[in-house]
Scaffold this motif. Structure first.
Motif, PDB file in Angstrom:
ATOM      1  N   LEU A 123       0.829  -1.198   0.000  1.00  0.00           N
ATOM      2  CA  LEU A 123       0.000   0.000   0.000  1.00  0.00           C
ATOM      3  C   LEU A 123       0.869   1.256   0.000  1.00  0.00           C
ATOM      4  O   LEU A 123       1.899   1.307   0.683  1.00  0.00           O
ATOM      5  CB  LEU A 123      -0.911   0.015   1.223  1.00  0.00           C
ATOM      6  CG  LEU A 123      -1.903  -1.159   1.341  1.00  0.00           C
ATOM      7  CD1 LEU A 123      -2.563  -1.163   2.707  1.00  0.00           C
ATOM      8  CD2 LEU A 123      -2.931  -1.095   0.228  1.00  0.00           C
ATOM      9  N   THR A 148      -4.015  -5.399  -4.030  1.00  0.00           N
ATOM     10  CA  THR A 148      -4.208  -4.397  -2.978  1.00  0.00           C
ATOM     11  C   THR A 148      -4.921  -3.167  -3.519  1.00  0.00           C
ATOM     12  O   THR A 148      -4.666  -2.713  -4.635  1.00  0.00           O
ATOM     13  CB  THR A 148      -2.877  -3.995  -2.346  1.00  0.00           C
ATOM     14  OG1 THR A 148      -1.929  -3.668  -3.383  1.00  0.00           O
ATOM     15  CG2 THR A 148      -2.316  -5.128  -1.511  1.00  0.00           C
ATOM     16  N   GLN A 150      -5.576   0.699  -3.305  1.00  0.00           N
ATOM     17  CA  GLN A 150      -4.809   1.862  -2.861  1.00  0.00           C
ATOM     18  C   GLN A 150      -5.719   2.997  -2.370  1.00  0.00           C
ATOM     19  O   GLN A 150      -6.858   3.127  -2.832  1.00  0.00           O
ATOM     20  CB  GLN A 150      -3.927   2.366  -4.004  1.00  0.00           C
ATOM     21  CG  GLN A 150      -2.982   1.326  -4.567  1.00  0.00           C
ATOM     22  CD  GLN A 150      -2.069   0.740  -3.501  1.00  0.00           C
ATOM     23  OE1 GLN A 150      -1.496   1.463  -2.687  1.00  0.00           O
ATOM     24  NE2 GLN A 150      -1.930  -0.583  -3.504  1.00  0.00           N
ATOM     25  N   SER A 273      -1.597  -6.888   1.665  1.00  0.00           N
ATOM     26  CA  SER A 273      -2.607  -6.771   2.709  1.00  0.00           C
ATOM     27  C   SER A 273      -3.687  -7.844   2.553  1.00  0.00           C
ATOM     28  O   SER A 273      -4.135  -8.137   1.449  1.00  0.00           O
ATOM     29  CB  SER A 273      -3.257  -5.383   2.640  1.00  0.00           C
ATOM     30  OG  SER A 273      -4.364  -5.304   3.510  1.00  0.00           O
ATOM     31  N   ARG A 277      -7.860  -5.378  -0.069  1.00  0.00           N
ATOM     32  CA  ARG A 277      -7.567  -6.069  -1.311  1.00  0.00           C
ATOM     33  C   ARG A 277      -8.870  -6.410  -2.035  1.00  0.00           C
ATOM     34  O   ARG A 277      -9.926  -6.540  -1.430  1.00  0.00           O
ATOM     35  CB  ARG A 277      -6.764  -7.344  -1.059  1.00  0.00           C
ATOM     36  CG  ARG A 277      -7.499  -8.415  -0.298  1.00  0.00           C
ATOM     37  CD  ARG A 277      -6.635  -9.653  -0.034  1.00  0.00           C
ATOM     38  NE  ARG A 277      -6.021 -10.150  -1.234  1.00  0.00           N
ATOM     39  CZ  ARG A 277      -4.702 -10.030  -1.527  1.00  0.00           C
ATOM     40  NH1 ARG A 277      -3.884  -9.452  -0.674  1.00  0.00           N
ATOM     41  NH2 ARG A 277      -4.232 -10.499  -2.648  1.00  0.00           N
TER      42      ARG A 277
END
Length: 363
Positions: A123, A148, A150, A273, A277
């Protein structure tokens, strides 16, 4: 395993939705229907084709923020190049896990480039320091390799506070998540949301001035020359409309598939993560895994090591390296991509086969 291959590579491309195919067929017909007409011609058949293009444009726009326009392109790579090479007004900052289409287009722009780091969770810190003189910040909505999501809304605010434009590669998020409302430019492509290959779009916020990447007959209001394909536009539009209608249903379906896969592959480690996600993307690693052997042993399963666009180079994944994995860990990783038409039985069968093949390697 025997029979029909199980397709788990939806980040590379998605199957064409039946609804998209049906929307395309009238514009792929022979001379008897005039569906082949040029949408830039002024006669009746051309006007009918042009009308189909505009319907599709509205359908695609429905996935994107209000207050902007959709420019059809050949795909997201062209859209990103047009954004990065025609609107930049200073240094370009992009995340360390951006797609190569962003990285290489930024380098080709001739502007100074700066890489924004990501955490071990994959991230970008929403409060990351932006370089002085930055003119454009590019951060993707959903990473194509590790899935992931953002913090693009805050990053867009930060960019605008710095006097820069914000470009979002929303290829993996369009039609699946709410659009990045704060962006100034958004690139998407049809074939990642169950539409046809060969068409994408660049969304441009009202008031943002861009220039053409391709010179020619001045189509798309002079911003993208070349004859549009009504068939590709119609397929894109139908796929976009379907994605919008099914967004919550698709999310719940994919969440269930991801949970099932994790239960079968419980000893594998998730890359990035586990919470921030997209559930249709599961990047996993297992110490000591030999990926080429796994791919050979599970040849009836379509899965990958990472981005299809960067495969075959022999180098460790740039994305996995950016989140801090050692080269061996990156090479011990696989990516499973679930989709709308993936069944629970397919996921369970595939994951059990992958686990059995890994155990046969002694890992």
């Amino acid at each position: 395993m025997t029979g029909k291959p199980i397709y788990l590579d939806h980040q590379a491309t998605t199957p064409l939705a039946p609804e998209a195919l049906q929307a395309m067929l009238p514009w792929l017909s022979g001379p008897e229907s005039l569906g082949f007409a040029n949408p830039h011609s002024m006669h009746r058949a051309g006007r009918a084709a042009a009308a189909a293009v505009e319907v599709a444009r509205e359908q695609v726009a429905s996935l994107l923020p209000r207050g902007g326009r959709v420019i059809f392109t050949s795909g997201a790579t062209e859209a990103l190049n047009q954004a990065l090479r025609s609107v930049t007004r200073g240094a370009i900052a992009y995340s360390a896990i951006e797609h190569s289409a962003v990285v290489n287009a930024a380098i080709a722009s001739g502007e100074a480039v700066h890489e924004l780091p990501v955490s071990a969770q994959g991230l970008v810190d929403p409060e990351v320091a932006l370089p002085d003189g930055v003119g454009l910040v590019a951060v993707m909505q959903v990473n194509n390799e590790i899935g992931t999501i953002q913090p693009v809304e805050r990053l867009a605010e930060r960019a605008q506070e710095a006097g820069a434009l914000f470009l979002c590669d929303a290829v993996q998020g369009a039609g699946k998540l709410a659009p990045p409302e704060g962006a100034d430019l958004i690139a998407i492509t049809a074939h990642k949301l169950y539409g046809p290959k060969g068409i994408g779009a660049l969304w441009v916020r009202d008031g943002v001035k861009i220039g053409p990447l391709i010179a020619g007959g001045g189509q798309e209001s002079g911003l993208r020359s070349g004859t549009l394909s009504p068939a590709l536009c119609a397929g894109f539009g139908a796929a976009a409309a379907l994605a919008k209608a099914r967004m919550e249903q698709d999310f719940q379906h994919l969440s269930g598939l991801a949970e099932l896969a994790r239960s079968v592959l419980s000893r594998w480690t998730v890359n990035g993560s586990e919470s921030a996600r997209w559930p249709g993307n599961l990047s996993l690693r297992l110490a000591g895994l030999n990926f080429p052997r796994l791919l050979s042993d599970c040849r009836d399963i379509a899965f990958s090591a990472g981005s299809a666009c960067g495969s075959g180079t022999g180098a460790p994944s740039r994305v996995l390296t950016a989140i801090g994995l050692e080269p061996a860990e990156a090479r011990n990783s696989i990516r499973l991509g679930f989709g709308r038409y993936t069944t629970h039985d397919e996921v369970e069968t595939a994951c059990r086969a992958l686990e059995a093949a890994a155990q046969a390697q002694g890992v």
